[in-house]
Scaffold this motif. Structure first.
Motif, PDB file in Angstrom:
ATOM      1  N   CYS A   1       1.167  -1.520  -0.006  1.00 28.09           N
ATOM      2  CA  CYS A   1      -0.124  -0.107  -0.161  1.00 28.09           C
ATOM      3  C   CYS A   1       0.980   1.108   0.323  1.00 28.09           C
ATOM      4  O   CYS A   1       1.900   1.269   0.453  1.00 28.09           O
ATOM      5  CB  CYS A   1      -0.821  -0.065   1.225  1.00 28.09           C
ATOM      6  N   ALA A   2       0.108   2.301  -0.274  1.00 25.74           N
ATOM      7  CA  ALA A   2       0.669   3.564  -0.458  1.00 25.74           C
ATOM      8  C   ALA A   2      -0.581   4.344  -0.178  1.00 25.74           C
ATOM      9  O   ALA A   2      -1.415   5.256  -0.789  1.00 25.74           O
ATOM     10  CB  ALA A   2       1.640   3.632  -1.737  1.00 25.74           C
ATOM     11  N   GLY A   3      -0.531   5.080   1.090  1.00 29.12           N
ATOM     12  CA  GLY A   3      -1.953   5.291   1.924  1.00 29.12           C
ATOM     13  C   GLY A   3      -2.897   4.681   1.773  1.00 29.12           C
ATOM     14  O   GLY A   3      -2.134   3.683   1.839  1.00 29.12           O
ATOM     15  N   ASP A   4      -4.136   4.859   0.977  1.00 26.58           N
ATOM     16  CA  ASP A   4      -5.016   4.529   0.625  1.00 26.58           C
ATOM     17  C   ASP A   4      -5.029   3.115  -0.743  1.00 26.58           C
ATOM     18  O   ASP A   4      -6.368   2.599  -1.294  1.00 26.58           O
ATOM     19  CB  ASP A   4      -6.856   5.631   0.768  1.00 26.58           C
ATOM     20  N   LEU A   5      -3.884   3.748  -1.651  1.00 21.03           N
ATOM     21  CA  LEU A   5      -3.881   2.987  -2.456  1.00 21.03           C
ATOM     22  C   LEU A   5      -3.427   1.669  -1.796  1.00 21.03           C
ATOM     23  O   LEU A   5      -2.016   1.248  -1.742  1.00 21.03           O
ATOM     24  CB  LEU A   5      -2.780   3.722  -3.589  1.00 21.03           C
ATOM     25  N   CYS A   6      -3.557  -0.031  -2.945  1.00 16.91           N
ATOM     26  CA  CYS A   6      -3.150  -0.899  -2.596  1.00 16.91           C
ATOM     27  C   CYS A   6      -2.781  -2.331  -3.649  1.00 16.91           C
ATOM     28  O   CYS A   6      -4.019  -1.559  -4.362  1.00 16.91           O
ATOM     29  CB  CYS A   6      -3.494  -1.679  -1.878  1.00 16.91           C
ATOM     30  N   ILE A   7      -1.745  -2.344  -3.565  1.00 12.46           N
ATOM     31  CA  ILE A   7      -2.273  -3.843  -4.941  1.00 12.46           C
ATOM     32  C   ILE A   7      -2.206  -5.022  -4.312  1.00 12.46           C
ATOM     33  O   ILE A   7      -1.321  -4.996  -2.991  1.00 12.46           O
ATOM     34  CB  ILE A   7      -0.609  -3.298  -5.788  1.00 12.46           C
TER      35      ILE A   7
ATOM     36  N   GLY B   1      -9.104   2.374  -1.171  1.00  8.31           N
ATOM     37  CA  GLY B   1     -10.065   2.340   0.267  1.00  8.31           C
ATOM     38  C   GLY B   1     -10.149   1.322  -0.284  1.00  8.31           C
ATOM     39  O   GLY B   1     -10.057  -0.173   0.048  1.00  8.31           O
ATOM     40  N   ASP B   2     -12.205   1.235  -0.045  1.00  4.78           N
ATOM     41  CA  ASP B   2     -12.104  -0.510  -0.309  1.00  4.78           C
ATOM     42  C   ASP B   2     -12.947  -1.118  -1.651  1.00  4.78           C
ATOM     43  O   ASP B   2     -13.799  -1.098  -1.674  1.00  4.78           O
ATOM     44  CB  ASP B   2     -13.632  -0.700   0.764  1.00  4.78           C
ATOM     45  N   LYS B   3     -12.639   0.493  -2.373  1.00  6.45           N
ATOM     46  CA  LYS B   3     -13.350   0.317  -3.664  1.00  6.45           C
ATOM     47  C   LYS B   3     -12.357  -0.488  -4.812  1.00  6.45           C
ATOM     48  O   LYS B   3     -10.787  -0.304  -5.246  1.00  6.45           O
ATOM     49  CB  LYS B   3     -13.485   1.290  -4.062  1.00  6.45           C
ATOM     50  N   GLU B   4     -12.577  -1.192  -5.508  1.00 10.40           N
ATOM     51  CA  GLU B   4     -11.541  -1.956  -6.946  1.00 10.40           C
ATOM     52  C   GLU B   4     -11.346  -0.942  -8.111  1.00 10.40           C
ATOM     53  O   GLU B   4     -12.828  -0.648  -8.421  1.00 10.40           O
ATOM     54  CB  GLU B   4     -11.819  -3.393  -6.997  1.00 10.40           C
TER      55      GLU B   4
ATOM     56  N   TYR C   1      -2.341  -2.349 -14.301  1.00 10.15           N
ATOM     57  CA  TYR C   1      -2.152  -3.318 -12.198  1.00 10.15           C
ATOM     58  C   TYR C   1      -0.348  -2.768 -12.410  1.00 10.15           C
ATOM     59  O   TYR C   1       0.180  -2.427 -11.286  1.00 10.15           O
ATOM     60  CB  TYR C   1      -1.938  -4.251 -12.900  1.00 10.15           C
ATOM     61  N   GLN C   2       0.415  -3.484 -13.592  1.00  7.74           N
ATOM     62  CA  GLN C   2       1.776  -3.524 -13.616  1.00  7.74           C
ATOM     63  C   GLN C   2       2.093  -2.390 -13.263  1.00  7.74           C
ATOM     64  O   GLN C   2       3.444  -2.413 -12.710  1.00  7.74           O
ATOM     65  CB  GLN C   2       2.145  -3.884 -14.864  1.00  7.74           C
ATOM     66  N   LEU C   3       1.894  -1.250 -14.223  1.00  3.03           N
ATOM     67  CA  LEU C   3       2.195   0.312 -13.725  1.00  3.03           C
ATOM     68  C   LEU C   3       2.020   0.900 -12.817  1.00  3.03           C
ATOM     69  O   LEU C   3       2.713   1.564 -11.513  1.00  3.03           O
ATOM     70  CB  LEU C   3       1.513   1.078 -14.836  1.00  3.03           C
ATOM     71  N   MET C   4       1.458   0.397 -12.053  1.00  2.00           N
ATOM     72  CA  MET C   4       0.609   0.589 -10.747  1.00  2.00           C
ATOM     73  C   MET C   4       1.779  -0.179  -9.245  1.00  2.00           C
ATOM     74  O   MET C   4       1.397   0.987  -8.431  1.00  2.00           O
ATOM     75  CB  MET C   4      -1.124   0.155 -10.174  1.00  2.00           C
ATOM     76  N   VAL C   5       1.725  -1.105  -9.785  1.00  2.00           N
ATOM     77  CA  VAL C   5       2.598  -1.687  -9.303  1.00  2.00           C
ATOM     78  C   VAL C   5       4.020  -1.502  -9.327  1.00  2.00           C
ATOM     79  O   VAL C   5       4.667  -1.302  -7.719  1.00  2.00           O
ATOM     80  CB  VAL C   5       2.810  -3.361  -9.620  1.00  2.00           C
ATOM     81  N   LEU C   6       4.316  -0.582 -10.581  1.00  2.41           N
ATOM     82  CA  LEU C   6       5.989  -0.062 -10.471  1.00  2.41           C
ATOM     83  C   LEU C   6       5.641   1.162  -9.628  1.00  2.41           C
ATOM     84  O   LEU C   6       7.180   1.286  -9.117  1.00  2.41           O
ATOM     85  CB  LEU C   6       6.147   0.374 -11.930  1.00  2.41           C
ATOM     86  N   PHE C   7       4.335   1.763  -9.452  1.00  2.00           N
ATOM     87  CA  PHE C   7       4.271   3.003  -8.895  1.00  2.00           C
ATOM     88  C   PHE C   7       4.395   2.565  -7.258  1.00  2.00           C
ATOM     89  O   PHE C   7       5.747   4.006  -6.318  1.00  2.00           O
ATOM     90  CB  PHE C   7       3.404   3.568  -9.144  1.00  2.00           C
ATOM     91  N   ILE C   8       4.101   1.866  -6.867  1.00  4.06           N
ATOM     92  CA  ILE C   8       4.027   1.692  -5.125  1.00  4.06           C
ATOM     93  C   ILE C   8       5.264   1.019  -4.591  1.00  4.06           C
ATOM     94  O   ILE C   8       5.043   0.904  -3.757  1.00  4.06           O
ATOM     95  CB  ILE C   8       2.771   1.243  -5.002  1.00  4.06           C
ATOM     96  N   GLN C   9       5.841   0.685  -5.553  1.00  2.00           N
ATOM     97  CA  GLN C   9       7.038  -0.688  -5.189  1.00  2.00           C
ATOM     98  C   GLN C   9       8.037   1.122  -5.471  1.00  2.00           C
ATOM     99  O   GLN C   9       8.855   0.973  -3.860  1.00  2.00           O
ATOM    100  CB  GLN C   9       8.084  -1.466  -6.372  1.00  2.00           C
ATOM    101  N   ASN C  10       7.890   1.910  -5.908  1.00  2.00           N
ATOM    102  CA  ASN C  10       8.731   2.844  -5.531  1.00  2.00           C
ATOM    103  C   ASN C  10       8.139   3.786  -5.172  1.00  2.00           C
ATOM    104  O   ASN C  10       8.646   5.388  -5.693  1.00  2.00           O
ATOM    105  CB  ASN C  10       9.438   3.250  -6.927  1.00  2.00           C
ATOM    106  N   VAL C  11       7.089   4.742  -4.614  1.00  2.00           N
ATOM    107  CA  VAL C  11       6.854   5.424  -4.069  1.00  2.00           C
ATOM    108  C   VAL C  11       7.018   5.979  -3.361  1.00  2.00           C
ATOM    109  O   VAL C  11       8.584   6.021  -2.515  1.00  2.00           O
ATOM    110  CB  VAL C  11       5.204   5.020  -2.845  1.00  2.00           C
ATOM    111  N   GLY C  12       6.790   8.402  -4.104  1.00  2.00           N
ATOM    112  CA  GLY C  12       8.147   8.471  -3.015  1.00  2.00           C
ATOM    113  C   GLY C  12       9.319   9.214  -4.057  1.00  2.00           C
ATOM    114  O   GLY C  12       9.402  10.109  -4.084  1.00  2.00           O
ATOM    115  N   GLU C  13       9.418   7.796  -4.821  1.00  2.00           N
ATOM    116  CA  GLU C  13      11.356   7.623  -6.152  1.00  2.00           C
ATOM    117  C   GLU C  13      10.711   8.497  -7.581  1.00  2.00           C
ATOM    118  O   GLU C  13       9.473   8.268  -7.955  1.00  2.00           O
ATOM    119  CB  GLU C  13      11.750   6.295  -5.918  1.00  2.00           C
TER     120      GLU C  13
END
Length: 218
Positions: A128-134, A144-147, A155-167
């Protein structure tokens, strides 16, 4: 939600017997007889576990898992193989397999290992990064609780962002994560996927670093 298993096995009778065994345990099984069919299935659906033979037509089991791991697919995998060579088995683990069983194997041992691996994977399937979770187990993104209804590449792009959150996530990192080296990709294609994410999670969450890439705001 039922637990979905992708089974890759080119021996029809053996594959059907394994599929029947797993279905009796309550699993939902998608049985494929060649690597291309299995790869296509991963694009169309989310799986909780991969059971993979190695010597199969079109795309072998090692190449298949290598491609999936390169695309940030962390679904746990067990190889079911007749290979005895240490080098082949070592390569399987280096690629990202969690376990293997040498044929012929006891079917009850397969059930035990399957349940054990699924239990372990459940505890580490969400980032997770805040309320965003993969949710790596079901290959989905939650706000939050919404998919959020993302495609596989989104999805793969979102994974990349959350793995590197803030970077900073460079455009080159995005291209490497979403496309194979043989594909011709433009920066316009990258922007299309970035804009799609902004539409769903809010444009203020993804900051454009001019000339370099993007950053997901924590």
């Amino acid at each position: 939600m039922s637990t979905k298993i992708l089974l890759l096995e080119d021996d029809l009778l053996f594959g059907e017997s394994i599929a029947d065994l797993l279905e009796e345990e309550g699993f939902e099984v998608h049985f494929c007889r060649n690597g291309q069919e299995a790869l296509d299935a991963t694009y169309a659906s989310h799986f909780d576990l991969y059971l993979l033979d190695i010597n199969v037509p079109l795309i072998d089991g090692l190449s298949l898992l290598r491609e999936l791991r390169r695309a940030n697919d962390t679904t746990p995998a067990i190889y079911l193989t007749s290979h005895q060579e240490t080098g082949v088995l070592s390569e399987a683990f280096e690629i990202g397999a969690e376990d293997y069983l040498k044929k012929p194997f006891d079917t009850q041992e397969l059930i035990v290992r399957t349940h054990a691996l699924l239990r372990r994977s459940k505890g580490t399937s969400r980032r997770c990064a805040g309320d965003l979770c993969i949710d790596e187990r079901h290959k989905c993104v939650m706000m939050g609780d919404k998919e959020i209804p993302f495609t596989l590449k989104e999805y793969q792009l979102m994974v990349l962002f959350i793995q590197n959150v803030g970077e900073i996530v460079t455009k080159e990192m995005i291209m490497d994560a979403l496309w194979s080296p043989s594909e011709m990709i433009s920066e316009g294609a990258v922007r299309v996927y970035i804009n799609r994410l902004k539409q769903e999670i809010g444009s203020e969450r993804i900051v454009n670093i001019r000339g370099v890439g993007y950053r997901l705001v924590p």
